[in-house]
Scaffold this motif. Structure first.
Motif, short mmCIF file in Angstrom:
data_model
loop_
_atom_site.label_atom_id
_atom_site.label_comp_id
_atom_site.label_asym_id
_atom_site.label_seq_id
_atom_site.Cartn_x
_atom_site.Cartn_y
_atom_site.Cartn_z
N ASN A 1 35.94 43.61 47.18
CA ASN A 1 34.56 43.25 46.86
C ASN A 1 34.50 42.09 45.88
OD1 ASN A 1 33.87 45.31 48.54
ND2 ASN A 1 32.87 46.58 47.01
N PHE A 2 35.49 42.00 44.98
CA PHE A 2 35.55 40.87 44.06
C PHE A 2 35.69 39.56 44.82
CE2 PHE A 2 38.50 37.86 42.02
CZ PHE A 2 37.70 37.43 40.97
N ALA A 3 36.52 39.57 45.88
CA ALA A 3 36.72 38.36 46.67
C ALA A 3 35.40 37.91 47.30
CB ALA A 3 37.78 38.59 47.74
N TYR A 4 34.64 38.86 47.80
CA TYR A 4 33.33 38.50 48.35
C TYR A 4 32.42 37.93 47.26
CZ TYR A 4 33.92 40.62 53.00
OH TYR A 4 34.32 40.90 54.29
N ALA A 5 32.39 38.62 46.13
CA ALA A 5 31.49 38.20 45.06
C ALA A 5 31.82 36.81 44.53
CB ALA A 5 31.53 39.22 43.92
N THR A 6 33.12 36.51 44.40
CA THR A 6 33.48 35.21 43.85
C THR A 6 33.14 34.07 44.79
OG1 THR A 6 35.23 34.13 42.58
CG2 THR A 6 35.85 35.00 44.71
N HIS A 7 32.87 34.41 46.06
CA HIS A 7 32.40 33.42 47.03
C HIS A 7 30.89 33.53 47.28
CE1 HIS A 7 36.72 33.07 47.94
NE2 HIS A 7 36.41 31.91 48.46
N GLN A 8 30.20 34.26 46.37
CA GLN A 8 28.76 34.45 46.48
C GLN A 8 28.36 35.09 47.81
OE1 GLN A 8 29.71 31.00 45.21
NE2 GLN A 8 29.90 32.31 43.41
N LEU B 1 49.23 36.81 51.09
CA LEU B 1 47.86 36.42 51.41
C LEU B 1 46.92 36.64 50.24
CD1 LEU B 1 45.87 35.55 53.77
CD2 LEU B 1 45.37 38.00 53.94
N VAL B 2 46.93 37.85 49.65
CA VAL B 2 45.95 38.16 48.61
C VAL B 2 46.24 37.45 47.30
CG1 VAL B 2 45.35 40.39 49.66
CG2 VAL B 2 47.12 40.30 47.88
N THR B 3 47.49 37.02 47.10
CA THR B 3 47.80 36.21 45.92
C THR B 3 47.71 34.71 46.24
OG1 THR B 3 50.18 36.29 46.42
CG2 THR B 3 49.30 37.96 44.89
N GLN B 4 47.34 34.40 47.47
CA GLN B 4 47.17 33.03 47.94
C GLN B 4 48.44 32.20 47.76
OE1 GLN B 4 43.48 31.28 46.56
NE2 GLN B 4 42.25 32.98 47.34
N ARG B 5 49.58 32.82 48.07
CA ARG B 5 50.86 32.11 48.01
C ARG B 5 51.30 31.62 49.39
NH1 ARG B 5 49.00 32.55 43.10
NH2 ARG B 5 50.45 31.52 41.68
N ALA B 6 50.55 31.90 50.40
CA ALA B 6 50.82 31.38 51.74
C ALA B 6 49.50 31.34 52.49
CB ALA B 6 51.84 32.26 52.47
N HIS B 7 49.38 30.38 53.40
CA HIS B 7 48.20 30.27 54.24
C HIS B 7 48.24 31.34 55.31
CE1 HIS B 7 45.31 28.53 57.10
NE2 HIS B 7 44.83 27.86 56.05
N GLU C 1 40.04 35.70 55.07
CA GLU C 1 39.87 34.28 54.81
C GLU C 1 39.63 33.99 53.33
OE1 GLU C 1 36.62 33.11 57.24
OE2 GLU C 1 37.72 33.36 59.15
N ILE C 2 39.15 34.99 52.57
CA ILE C 2 38.77 34.76 51.17
C ILE C 2 39.51 35.68 50.20
CG2 ILE C 2 36.46 33.97 51.83
CD1 ILE C 2 35.39 36.75 51.02
N ALA C 3 40.40 36.53 50.69
CA ALA C 3 41.06 37.53 49.84
C ALA C 3 41.68 36.88 48.61
CB ALA C 3 42.12 38.27 50.64
N GLN C 4 41.49 37.55 47.46
CA GLN C 4 41.97 37.03 46.18
C GLN C 4 42.18 38.18 45.22
OE1 GLN C 4 39.85 33.61 44.56
NE2 GLN C 4 40.03 34.40 42.49
N ALA C 5 43.44 38.44 44.86
CA ALA C 5 43.75 39.57 43.98
C ALA C 5 43.72 39.20 42.52
CB ALA C 5 45.13 40.12 44.34
N PHE C 6 43.60 37.94 42.18
CA PHE C 6 43.65 37.49 40.79
C PHE C 6 42.25 37.13 40.28
CE2 PHE C 6 44.72 34.11 43.73
CZ PHE C 6 43.81 33.11 43.43
#
Length: 267
Positions: free
Chosen positions: A172-179, A220-226, A245-250
């Motif tokens: 949900n954070f990943a969604y929120a950070t992309h509005q 993927l979630v740490t955005q270390r690879a496409h 497409e927007i996953a972000q664990a940090f």
């Protein structure tokens, strides 16, 4: 809830593995560029040392941390890079010693914290286990940048379970950070662990799901690879597809991620 002691033990092991990768480097190799634009090996270790110091301040002096965070958040888009740049100018031997001392002090501070309390951070306050998990995730992710820069291959370990878990929990954070508005329903996530077992998250009967190798999901979630370089990670459902497409664990603003390399992950 994660056992703080178990997470701290895995954090120590992850740090020691990365330490072994950089400890014997000649000074000039600390200037090797990593996949993070503008960051060398020295920048990566400097960032870990700086973040450990902030976590230590949070654990031992919450008021001091609040003041430091307020100063940092006055420049939210640059303070991380500025701290890494300052640390990277330190001679490698001194920088390595600083990182070692800081992470050891953080280990002791977190181990001594009573259970149930929360530690202030740049986002929501975190439990001791969550703070240790976040430090493990960052150590692994920045360690991946260093491994890529040095051409090293790191065998995946069971420690990835902490990163996978935080990757799922930050949906949900990943969604929120992309509005974007997060979906109401949970997803099912099934990841094949390094030992061949399957790590499972979310309801078994969820309409949307994500499957794949745990290593590739963590990259993927740490955005270390496409995502194009992570063929095992697949989604069923439009919302699950969007998440990948927007996953972000940090914490922080949306990351820039990595460009496609044209080859599958081999670490």
């Amino acid at each position: 809830m994660s056992d703080p002691g178990a997470v701290l033990a895995d954090l120590r092991a992850e740090s020691e593995e990365l330490d072994a990768l950089v400890a014997g480097l000649p000074a000039e190799r600390w200037a090797a560029p990593t996949p993070a634009a503008g960051w060398t090996v020295a920048h990566q270790i400097a960032h870990l040392a700086w973040t450990d110091r902030q976590a230590l301040l949070s654990a031992t002096d919450p008021d001091g941390f609040a003041r430091a965070a307020q100063e940092a958040l006055a420049a939210p888009l640059t303070f991380v890079d500025e701290a890494a740049e300052a640390g990277a100018r330190t001679p490698p031997a001194e920088l390595l010693a600083d990182w070692r001392a800081g992470r050891e002090a953080l280990q002791r501070a977190l181990a001594e914290r009573p259970e149930g309390g929360k530690l202030p951070w740049y986002g929501p306050p975190m439990s001791v286990a969550s703070m240790a998990t976040a430090r493990l995730m960052e150590t692994w992710a920045h360690g991946q940048d260093i491994a890529d820069a040095l051409g090293a291959v790191r065998p995946p370990t069971a420690r990835l379970r902490h990163i996978a878990r935080i990757g799922v929990r930050t949906r949900n954070f990943a969604y929120a950070t992309h509005q974007l508005t997060p979906p109401d329903e949970e997803f099912r996530v099934e990841l094949r662990a390094p030992d061949g077992t399957v790590w499972e998250y979310g309801p078994p009967d969820a309409a949307q799901r994500v499957t794949g190798e745990a290593l590739e999901f963590c990259l993927l979630v740490t955005q270390r690879a496409h995502r194009a370089d992570l063929p095992s990670v697949r989604a069923e459902g439009a919302d699950a597809e969007r998440w990948l497409e927007i996953a972000q664990a940090f914490a922080g603003p949306p990351g820039k991620g990595r460009e496609p390399s044209g080859k599958a992950a081999t670490s």
